[in-house]
Structures are given as C-alpha cells and as structure tokens.
Scaffold this motif. Sequence first.
Motif, PDB file in Angstrom:
ATOM      1  N   ILE A  69       0.852  -1.188   0.000  1.00 45.60           N
ATOM      2  CA  ILE A  69       0.000   0.000   0.000  1.00 45.60           C
ATOM      3  C   ILE A  69       0.886   1.235   0.000  1.00 45.60           C
ATOM      4  N   SER A  70       0.492   2.243  -0.742  1.00 42.12           N
ATOM      5  CA  SER A  70       1.233   3.501  -0.787  1.00 42.12           C
ATOM      6  C   SER A  70       0.238   4.637  -1.006  1.00 42.12           C
ATOM      7  N   ARG A  71       0.715   5.855  -0.806  1.00 40.55           N
ATOM      8  CA  ARG A  71      -0.175   6.991  -0.994  1.00 40.55           C
ATOM      9  C   ARG A  71       0.587   8.194  -1.514  1.00 40.55           C
ATOM     10  N   ASP A  72      -0.160   9.030  -2.231  1.00 34.57           N
ATOM     11  CA  ASP A  72       0.344  10.308  -2.701  1.00 34.57           C
ATOM     12  C   ASP A  72      -0.490  11.369  -1.997  1.00 34.57           C
ATOM     13  N   ASN A  73       0.069  11.968  -0.957  1.00 32.99           N
ATOM     14  CA  ASN A  73      -0.707  12.925  -0.162  1.00 32.99           C
ATOM     15  C   ASN A  73      -1.105  14.158  -0.968  1.00 32.99           C
ATOM     16  N   ALA A  74      -0.279  14.547  -1.903  1.00 35.03           N
ATOM     17  CA  ALA A  74      -0.590  15.730  -2.718  1.00 35.03           C
ATOM     18  C   ALA A  74      -1.827  15.489  -3.578  1.00 35.03           C
ATOM     19  N   LYS A  75      -2.055  14.237  -3.947  1.00 31.31           N
ATOM     20  CA  LYS A  75      -3.197  13.892  -4.792  1.00 31.31           C
ATOM     21  C   LYS A  75      -4.315  13.234  -3.994  1.00 31.31           C
ATOM     22  N   ASN A  76      -4.116  13.061  -2.680  1.00 31.25           N
ATOM     23  CA  ASN A  76      -5.101  12.353  -1.843  1.00 31.25           C
ATOM     24  C   ASN A  76      -5.484  11.013  -2.475  1.00 31.25           C
ATOM     25  N   THR A  77      -4.482  10.296  -2.915  1.00 27.42           N
ATOM     26  CA  THR A  77      -4.701   9.034  -3.610  1.00 27.42           C
ATOM     27  C   THR A  77      -3.938   7.918  -2.908  1.00 27.42           C
TER      28      THR A  77
END
Length: 118
Positions: A69-77
């Motif tokens: 699992i990973s996330r891109d906080n800038a894209k809220n994804t």
Amino acid sequence: QVQLVESGGGLVQPGGSLRLSCAASGSILSINAMAWYRQAPGKERELVARIMSGGSTNYADSVKGRFTISRDNAKNTVYLQMNSLKPDDTAVYYCNLALWRSSWTDYWGQGTQVTVSS
C-alpha cells in the motif's frame, strides 16, 4: 462531503499482478488513514492494508510480502499493488478513508471487483 473513486480491478490469472487506485476528494483533514478492505462472497469484510497520513502501514497476514500500500498525499490518492495473486484474493475491494475529528469518521468507495482465476 468526501468522495472516493476506485479503479484498477479486473480479471487476472494466478500469480499475476494488479494495481488498485483510489482518489479522495472533498474536505480531507491532515490526520487521516487510507485503507483497502475486501469482501469475498459469504464472508465478512476484512482489512487488507492501511496507511496513515504519516506513512506507517499495516497489512493482513494473508497479504504480507505480496501486497504493497502507498499513498500520494498531494493527490489524496492511495494505491494497492497486488503481486503473486491467488484465487483466495478474489473479492470486491473497497477503499476506505478515515478522518479524525475528535473521533474517527469512515468513508467508503463503491468497490471494485478483483477476480483471480485461470
């Protein structure tokens, strides 16, 4: 209002890979957790993986070493990379966003079907 839009499900052969994505929109607070759950026919919904806004993660034992699992906080994804898929991974996968506002509030995506079959 918070909305979650999932993509990336489908049919894959055993041993194959899929990548799920979930984009959140709306009022996203800084303290939050994004996660993937799944529900197979006749079974209860279960947590697959969770990632906090600070980056810490936890996984179900059944997917450790295979899913990331990973996330891109800038894209809220949030993403779920699924490798070495097994027929037991077949389920509807749901994106979850939990926001902290003196208590946790959950939001859910519509679900995306993942089928692992030859």
